[in-house]
Design a protein around this motif. Structure first.
Motif, PDB file in Angstrom:
ATOM      1  N   VAL A  30      43.893  77.730  51.359  1.00  0.00           N
ATOM      2  CA  VAL A  30      43.754  78.564  52.610  1.00  0.00           C
ATOM      3  C   VAL A  30      43.076  79.762  51.916  1.00  0.00           C
ATOM      4  N   ARG A  31      43.337  80.528  50.656  1.00  0.00           N
ATOM      5  CA  ARG A  31      42.960  81.568  50.204  1.00  0.00           C
ATOM      6  C   ARG A  31      41.269  81.480  50.190  1.00  0.00           C
ATOM      7  N   ASP A  32      40.746  80.057  49.838  1.00  0.00           N
ATOM      8  CA  ASP A  32      39.297  80.204  49.786  1.00  0.00           C
ATOM      9  C   ASP A  32      38.765  80.148  50.907  1.00  0.00           C
ATOM     10  N   ILE A  33      39.564  79.231  52.098  1.00  0.00           N
ATOM     11  CA  ILE A  33      38.791  79.239  53.277  1.00  0.00           C
ATOM     12  C   ILE A  33      38.678  80.683  53.964  1.00  0.00           C
ATOM     13  N   ASP A  34      39.479  81.606  53.767  1.00  0.00           N
ATOM     14  CA  ASP A  34      39.863  82.907  54.216  1.00  0.00           C
ATOM     15  C   ASP A  34      38.808  83.512  53.546  1.00  0.00           C
ATOM     16  N   ARG A  35      38.393  83.635  52.535  1.00  0.00           N
ATOM     17  CA  ARG A  35      37.704  84.353  51.311  1.00  0.00           C
ATOM     18  C   ARG A  35      36.066  83.964  51.702  1.00  0.00           C
ATOM     19  N   TYR A  36      35.748  82.722  51.773  1.00  0.00           N
ATOM     20  CA  TYR A  36      34.452  82.328  51.757  1.00  0.00           C
ATOM     21  C   TYR A  36      33.959  82.094  53.453  1.00  0.00           C
ATOM     22  N   GLY A  96      36.191  82.723  56.411  1.00  0.00           N
ATOM     23  CA  GLY A  96      37.072  83.112  57.616  1.00  0.00           C
ATOM     24  C   GLY A  96      37.846  82.172  58.392  1.00  0.00           C
ATOM     25  N   ARG A  97      39.145  82.357  58.625  1.00  0.00           N
ATOM     26  CA  ARG A  97      39.954  81.586  59.494  1.00  0.00           C
ATOM     27  C   ARG A  97      39.339  80.846  60.651  1.00  0.00           C
ATOM     28  N   GLU A  98      38.580  82.032  61.494  1.00  0.00           N
ATOM     29  CA  GLU A  98      38.189  81.753  62.873  1.00  0.00           C
ATOM     30  C   GLU A  98      36.898  80.695  62.707  1.00  0.00           C
ATOM     31  N   GLU A 134      48.219  73.051  57.706  1.00  0.00           N
ATOM     32  CA  GLU A 134      48.433  73.910  56.621  1.00  0.00           C
ATOM     33  C   GLU A 134      49.851  73.980  56.069  1.00  0.00           C
TER      34      GLU A 134
END
Length: 76
Positions: free
Chosen positions: A33-39, A41-43, A58
């Motif tokens: 999840v950290r990578d998704i948010d970092r690279y 973004g969740r939206e 998740e």
């Protein structure tokens, strides 16, 4: 040669993710999840899931992505 995900744009990161053999074959993939948010973004990630008709769950900092349109059933 593998490219460092940190050097990829959001579009390239998602193309790399959904272009993997497992994703192309309609299997399950997992990402932090950290990578998704970092690279990306969740939206943006959720928009791409919706566009493709995929589902994800998740748990414990991981996103399990079902790269198909089959129903997902939580067993327990």
């Amino acid at each position: 040669m593998r490219q460092d995900p940190a050097l990829l744009s959001a579009d390239h990161w998602m193309s790399h993710l959904f272009g993997s053999k497992a994703a192309r074959d309609g299997l399950v993939i997992r990402r932090s999840v950290r990578d998704i948010d970092r690279y990306v973004g969740r939206e943006a990630f959720i928009r791409e899931l919706k566009r493709r008709g995929y589902r994800a769950v998740e748990n414990a900092g991981q996103m399990v992505i079902f790269c198909n349109q089959a129903p997902v059933r939580i067993v327990r």
